[in-house]
Design an enzyme around this catalytic site. Structure first.
Site, PDB file in Angstrom:
ATOM      1  N   ARG A  25      11.617  -1.581  10.717  1.00 33.60           N
ATOM      2  CA  ARG A  25      10.593  -0.930  11.684  1.00 33.60           C
ATOM      3  C   ARG A  25      10.325  -1.697  12.885  1.00 33.60           C
ATOM      4  NH1 ARG A  25       5.210   0.361   7.964  1.00 33.60           N
ATOM      5  NH2 ARG A  25       4.320  -0.597   9.545  1.00 33.60           N
TER       6      ARG A  25
ATOM      7  N   ARG B 259      -9.515   1.128   8.738  1.00 36.30           N
ATOM      8  CA  ARG B 259      -9.070  -0.182   9.090  1.00 36.30           C
ATOM      9  C   ARG B 259     -10.021  -0.958   9.814  1.00 36.30           C
ATOM     10  NH1 ARG B 259      -3.063   0.485   8.701  1.00 36.30           N
ATOM     11  NH2 ARG B 259      -2.253  -1.433   9.395  1.00 36.30           N
TER      12      ARG B 259
ATOM     13  N   ARG C 129      11.858  -5.491   4.860  1.00 37.09           N
ATOM     14  CA  ARG C 129      11.873  -4.166   4.464  1.00 37.09           C
ATOM     15  C   ARG C 129      12.880  -3.419   5.386  1.00 37.09           C
ATOM     16  NH1 ARG C 129       5.834  -1.684   5.370  1.00 37.09           N
ATOM     17  NH2 ARG C 129       5.924  -2.671   7.354  1.00 37.09           N
TER      18      ARG C 129
ATOM     19  N   LYS D 270       0.861  -1.303  -0.078  1.00 36.96           N
ATOM     20  CA  LYS D 270      -0.172  -0.105   0.019  1.00 36.96           C
ATOM     21  C   LYS D 270       0.759   1.322   0.164  1.00 36.96           C
ATOM     22  CE  LYS D 270      -1.992  -1.077   3.789  1.00 36.96           C
ATOM     23  NZ  LYS D 270      -1.334  -2.385   4.328  1.00 36.96           N
TER      24      LYS D 270
ATOM     25  N   ARG E 294      -0.051  -8.678  13.647  1.00 34.90           N
ATOM     26  CA  ARG E 294      -0.595  -7.753  12.823  1.00 34.90           C
ATOM     27  C   ARG E 294      -1.432  -8.531  11.704  1.00 34.90           C
ATOM     28  NH1 ARG E 294       4.558  -4.971  10.621  1.00 34.90           N
ATOM     29  NH2 ARG E 294       3.118  -3.806   9.192  1.00 34.90           N
TER      30      ARG E 294
HETATM   31  P1  AP5 Z   1       5.059  -1.645   1.775  1.00 39.29           P
HETATM   32  O1  AP5 Z   1       4.523  -0.668   0.667  1.00 39.29           O
HETATM   33  O2  AP5 Z   1       5.744  -0.969   2.900  1.00 39.29           O
HETATM   34  O3  AP5 Z   1       3.729  -2.162   2.343  1.00 39.29           O
HETATM   35  P2  AP5 Z   1       2.326  -1.636   3.108  1.00 39.29           P
HETATM   36  O4  AP5 Z   1       1.178  -2.566   2.573  1.00 39.29           O
HETATM   37  O5  AP5 Z   1       2.318  -0.297   3.202  1.00 39.29           O
HETATM   38  O6  AP5 Z   1       2.863  -2.383   4.485  1.00 39.29           O
HETATM   39  P3  AP5 Z   1       2.801  -1.703   6.013  1.00 39.29           P
HETATM   40  O7  AP5 Z   1       3.412  -2.770   6.896  1.00 39.29           O
HETATM   41  O8  AP5 Z   1       3.171  -0.264   6.076  1.00 39.29           O
HETATM   42  O9  AP5 Z   1       1.187  -1.816   6.359  1.00 39.29           O
HETATM   43  P4  AP5 Z   1       0.498  -1.834   7.585  1.00 39.29           P
HETATM   44  O10 AP5 Z   1      -0.900  -1.705   7.122  1.00 39.29           O
HETATM   45  O11 AP5 Z   1       0.615  -2.969   8.458  1.00 39.29           O
HETATM   46  O12 AP5 Z   1       1.350  -0.633   8.431  1.00 39.29           O
HETATM   47  P5  AP5 Z   1       0.828   0.934   8.740  1.00 39.29           P
HETATM   48  O13 AP5 Z   1       2.255   1.610   8.505  1.00 39.29           O
HETATM   49  O14 AP5 Z   1      -0.397   1.217   7.741  1.00 39.29           O
HETATM   50  O15 AP5 Z   1       5.664  -2.937   1.139  1.00 39.29           O
HETATM   51  C1  AP5 Z   1       6.255  -3.752   2.285  1.00 39.29           C
HETATM   52  C2  AP5 Z   1       7.708  -4.155   1.715  1.00 39.29           C
HETATM   53  O16 AP5 Z   1       7.428  -4.787   0.721  1.00 39.29           O
HETATM   54  C3  AP5 Z   1       8.786  -3.086   1.330  1.00 39.29           C
HETATM   55  O17 AP5 Z   1       9.917  -3.279   1.663  1.00 39.29           O
HETATM   56  C4  AP5 Z   1       8.392  -2.862  -0.250  1.00 39.29           C
HETATM   57  O18 AP5 Z   1       9.572  -2.415  -0.897  1.00 39.29           O
HETATM   58  C5  AP5 Z   1       8.056  -4.323  -0.634  1.00 39.29           C
HETATM   59  N1  AP5 Z   1       7.235  -4.588  -1.735  1.00 39.29           N
HETATM   60  C6  AP5 Z   1       6.169  -3.684  -2.134  1.00 39.29           C
HETATM   61  N2  AP5 Z   1       5.463  -4.317  -3.255  1.00 39.29           N
HETATM   62  C7  AP5 Z   1       6.345  -5.277  -3.590  1.00 39.29           C
HETATM   63  C8  AP5 Z   1       6.097  -6.238  -4.612  1.00 39.29           C
HETATM   64  N3  AP5 Z   1       5.317  -5.937  -5.709  1.00 39.29           N
HETATM   65  N4  AP5 Z   1       7.128  -7.324  -4.924  1.00 39.29           N
HETATM   66  C9  AP5 Z   1       8.073  -7.278  -3.946  1.00 39.29           C
HETATM   67  N5  AP5 Z   1       8.490  -6.413  -2.842  1.00 39.29           N
HETATM   68  C10 AP5 Z   1       7.373  -5.534  -2.828  1.00 39.29           C
HETATM   69  O19 AP5 Z   1       0.462   0.761  10.276  1.00 39.29           O
HETATM   70  C11 AP5 Z   1       1.279   0.673  11.409  1.00 39.29           C
HETATM   71  C12 AP5 Z   1       0.379   0.586  12.775  1.00 39.29           C
HETATM   72  O20 AP5 Z   1      -0.234   1.793  12.718  1.00 39.29           O
HETATM   73  C13 AP5 Z   1      -0.628  -0.527  12.762  1.00 39.29           C
HETATM   74  O21 AP5 Z   1      -0.223  -1.690  13.091  1.00 39.29           O
HETATM   75  C14 AP5 Z   1      -1.572   0.175  13.820  1.00 39.29           C
HETATM   76  O22 AP5 Z   1      -0.890  -0.023  15.074  1.00 39.29           O
HETATM   77  C15 AP5 Z   1      -1.440   1.599  13.336  1.00 39.29           C
HETATM   78  N6  AP5 Z   1      -2.437   2.107  12.502  1.00 39.29           N
HETATM   79  C16 AP5 Z   1      -2.371   2.689  11.243  1.00 39.29           C
HETATM   80  N7  AP5 Z   1      -3.610   2.716  10.719  1.00 39.29           N
HETATM   81  C17 AP5 Z   1      -4.255   2.620  11.783  1.00 39.29           C
HETATM   82  C18 AP5 Z   1      -5.819   2.996  11.806  1.00 39.29           C
HETATM   83  N8  AP5 Z   1      -6.290   3.229  10.699  1.00 39.29           N
HETATM   84  N9  AP5 Z   1      -6.541   2.669  12.904  1.00 39.29           N
HETATM   85  C19 AP5 Z   1      -5.717   2.396  13.852  1.00 39.29           C
HETATM   86  N10 AP5 Z   1      -4.367   2.115  13.902  1.00 39.29           N
HETATM   87  C20 AP5 Z   1      -3.581   2.325  12.939  1.00 39.29           C
END
Ligand code: AP5
Length: 214
Positions: free
Chosen positions: A160, A88, A127, A13, A171
């Protein structure tokens, strides 16, 4: 154009949201990044959010809903926004509908990205994130030009805190329990589409462009 990108942790994402928002000249509102900035700045919100994030739990709805409402009406969202990581859960999706209607805004696309558990684990455990600008890399799939150093700002790359195997597996459970029900919430809407995100980054991006350009 207003877009929601949702899907499991590590599906891409953040990576694709950055590219799509640049392509369409809209602001990329990544809830995880907004929360991590608040944690780094030690704001009230950041102090409240940190323990939930470190444990892989969702931060409470009241904190994230207020934050997103401020951002979708800010000046930099005049051309539109891409929401990544919000909503979410169903309560957040209902709150989003209410705030959109309050501000006479609407959604154009809700895009669900999916990939196998094996791919998600490989992506998250490999990552690397810039400690200063937050730019993302992957040890194998998008390595930095100089090991351990950000291509954008030359700051050190870190793993991270929530990208350890134990927290990743929690997660994924939280995702299945709380976020996957959004498939029922949005799944029958005309604006909903699903993109297979198992392929390489370029191929996934091409599928996303088809999905949002129609
Ligand atoms: P990346 O693009 O970083 O993936 P992502 O889907 O953004 O993953 P996240 O871990 O950031 O999502 P998340 O939803 O768990 O965490 P968030 O930060 O939102 O890609 C991942 C890796 O793969 C990278 O190294 C990339 O280079 C590689 N990659 C990408 N595409 C690829 C491909 N096609 N092929 C190969 N490699 C690839 O949230 C973190 C925390 O914040 C949550 O756990 C929660 O505590 C809190 N939080 C966030 N939003 C909310 C909400 N709305 N409500 C409550 N708590 C929240």
């Amino acid at each position: 154009m207003n877009i929601i990108l949702f899907g499991p942790p590590g599906v891409g994402k953040g990576t694709q949201g950055a590219n799509l928002s640049k392509e369409f000249g809209i602001v990329h509102l990544a809830m995880g990044d907004l929360l991590r900035s608040a944690v780094a700045e030690k704001t009230d919100l950041g102090l409240k959010a940190k323990s939930f994030m470190d444990a892989g739990e969702l931060v409470t709805d009241d904190l994230v809903i207020g934050l997103i409402e401020e951002r979708i009406v800010a000046d930099d969202a005049k051309n539109g926004f891409l929401l990544d990581g919000f909503p979410r859960n169903v309560a957040q999706a209902i709150a989003l509908n209410e705030m959109l209607s309050k501000h006479s805004l609407s959604l154009d696309h809700v895009v669900f990205m999916d990939a196998s558990k094996k791919a998600l684990l490989e992506r998250l455990t490999g990552r690397l994130t810039c400690s200063a600008c937050g730019f993302g890399f992957h040890r194998h799939y998008s390595p930095p030009k100089i090991a351990g150093q950000c291509d954008q700002c030359a700051s050190p790359l870190v793993q991270r805190a929530d990208d350890t195997e134990k927290v990743i597996s929690h997660r994924l459970e939280v995702y299945a329990e709380q976020t996957a029900p959004l498939l029922d919430f949005y799944g029958n809407e005309d604006m909903f589409c699903k993109v297979n995100a198992e392929a390489g980054m370029g191929e996934v991006y091409a599928s996303l462009l088809v999905a949002v350009k129609g």
